[in-house]
Design an enzyme around this catalytic site. Structure first.
Site, PDB file in Angstrom:
ATOM      1  N   PHE A 113      -3.255  -6.211 -10.728  1.00 12.66           N
ATOM      2  CA  PHE A 113      -1.731  -5.716 -10.826  1.00 12.66           C
ATOM      3  C   PHE A 113      -1.559  -6.811 -11.635  1.00 12.66           C
ATOM      4  CE2 PHE A 113       2.589  -5.764  -9.086  1.00 12.66           C
ATOM      5  CZ  PHE A 113       2.638  -4.310  -9.863  1.00 12.66           C
ATOM      6  N   TYR A 212       5.253  -3.491   3.006  1.00 11.54           N
ATOM      7  CA  TYR A 212       5.990  -1.517   1.823  1.00 11.54           C
ATOM      8  C   TYR A 212       5.006  -0.576   2.204  1.00 11.54           C
ATOM      9  CZ  TYR A 212       5.485  -4.141  -2.804  1.00 11.54           C
ATOM     10  OH  TYR A 212       5.586  -4.848  -3.578  1.00 11.54           O
ATOM     11  N   LYS A 213       3.760  -1.215   1.824  1.00 11.78           N
ATOM     12  CA  LYS A 213       2.631   0.329   0.853  1.00 11.78           C
ATOM     13  C   LYS A 213       2.807   0.735   1.722  1.00 11.78           C
ATOM     14  CE  LYS A 213       2.231  -2.545  -3.089  1.00 11.78           C
ATOM     15  NZ  LYS A 213       2.537  -1.233  -4.221  1.00 11.78           N
TER      16      LYS A 213
END
Length: 400
Positions: A113, A212-213
């Site tokens: 990422f 948060y995923k």
């Protein structure tokens, strides 16, 4: 045995929406609404600053860290929550580099990422010690470890490629890195809550991730960091925030790192966000991760078969072998952004990643076979009838 029909009822899912983007932002756990309201009303509102003691706000980062630790195979007391994933990447990398003086190479891969690489680049510039970052193709990482040898300081990888869903062999790469004396950092942003992870069994040195995923902690939910117990009192925190101090409320002039994982705390914990995360993690108390993985693979396989049978213009970007995938499926399509906007307009929410990736996440907690079949039918209609080729669907929004 995990009852996925029951877990689906625990989430706020808008009527008529098939949500295949939990790998970007998990949906709202229904219980989080009351938990956050109580935090605001009864704790912040009713206790004011005494909430740090009475409501246990100060202890939450460790308590939540242990609950996440259970999902990633971490020993109690080795995981803590707070700050953002970018900060946790920086912390882990800075500590790891300091533990390997005289070595110059940080090895990652071209599928990592971007923010992880940005943080590494910034740290290298700040240190000014001649470190360099190498990013071979994901499939070439093992060979590159051997080629670099004893100049390798840190292997820093995201276990699941955010674009394609390709999954690294964590245990094998850790063994290879340790054989040449390097330390290993894993970004578990697309792993934690998606499938079983065992950082202890694999002998990971550091791991970081967001909540948060797949963990459904909500937008802006705090990140977590794991440090192997054997390194916890050696790793020096580069970001020496006051809550990582041995005695924060002594207000000493000089910094002394706290014991173990506590030294990886930095700033004031986000109390309201932690309340939402606490409620989200309650769901995982009734979930078996092996069952989640089995059902996830079944849903992904069903989706791939359906899309390939009806949408010949889409080309599979994810590994065909389920063992080499995370809990997402990606397809190449030159007009993928427009096609995804057309899908979203029809109530099937996935996302797009440049340059041409249509990405779909599969979370058995709230996605079932009926959802998959409906999504395939809608996608087929959009592709066969070129419904994506409307001007409105080609206009890029700020978030893709």
């Amino acid at each position: 045995m995990t009852d996925f029909k029951t877990t689906k009822k625990l989430f706020a899912l808008p009527e008529g929406v098939i949500y295949l983007d939990g790998n970007s932002l998990g949906p709202l756990p229904l219980a989080a609404q009351d938990r956050v309201a109580s935090c605001l009303r009864d704790e912040w509102g009713g206790m004011l600053i005494t909430g740090w003691n009475k409501a246990g706000w100060m202890d939450q980062p460790r308590a939540l860290g242990d609950r996440i630790g259970r999902l990633i195979g971490a020993a109690p007391g080795s995981t803590v929550v707070g700050d953002t994933l970018s900060i946790k990447v920086y912390q882990a990398l800075a500590s790891a580099l300091e533990l390997r003086p005289g070595r110059s190479v940080i090895l990652s891969d071209s599928g990592n990422f971007p923010t992880d690489l940005y943080m590494a680049e910034g740290l290298v510039r700040s240190l000014g010690q001649g470190h360099r970052i190498e990013t071979p193709a994901p499939e070439d990482v093992a060979a590159q470890i051997a080629a670099i040898g004893d100049d390798l300081a840190v292997l820093m990888l995201t276990e699941v490629d955010y674009r394609t869903g390709r999954r690294h062999d964590m245990a094998a790469l850790i063994r290879a890195a340790h054989e040449v004396g390097a330390l290993v950092i894993w970004d578990l942003a697309h792993s934690a809550g998606a499938f079983p992870v065992d950082v202890t069994g694999a002998d990971a040195d550091f791991a970081v991730g967001c909540t948060y995923k797949y963990l459904n902690g909500g937008p802006g939910a705090p990140a977590f960091i794991y440090v192997a117990p054997r390194l916890a009192d050696q790793a020096r925190p580069a970001l020496s925030g006051w809550l990582g101090h041995e005695a924060p409320f002594a207000f000493d002039r000089d910094y002394r790192p706290g014991d173990g994982i506590d030294r990886m705390r930095v700033g004031t914990p986000p109390v309201v966000q932690m309340a939402a995360l606490e409620a989200a993690l309650d769901v995982w108390d009734r979930v078996d991760m092996d069952a989640v993985r089995t059902q996830s693979v079944a849903l992904c396989e069903r989706f791939i078969a359906g899309v390939e049978a009806t949408c010949p213009d889409l080309r599979l970007a994810s590994p065909r072998n389920a063992a080499m995938r995370g809990s997402q499926v990606s397809f190449h399509f030159d007009n993928g952004y427009a096609a995804m906007q057309a899908l979203i307009a029809r109530g099937v929410i996935g996302d797009f990643r440049a340059p041409d990736i249509m990405r779909f996440g599969f979370t058995p907690l709230y996605i079932d076979e009926s959802d998959v079949d409906q999504a395939v039918a809608i996608l087929s209609d959009i592709m066969v009838n070129r419904l994506w080729d409307r001007p409105a669907y080609h206009t890029r929004a700020a978030v893709t």
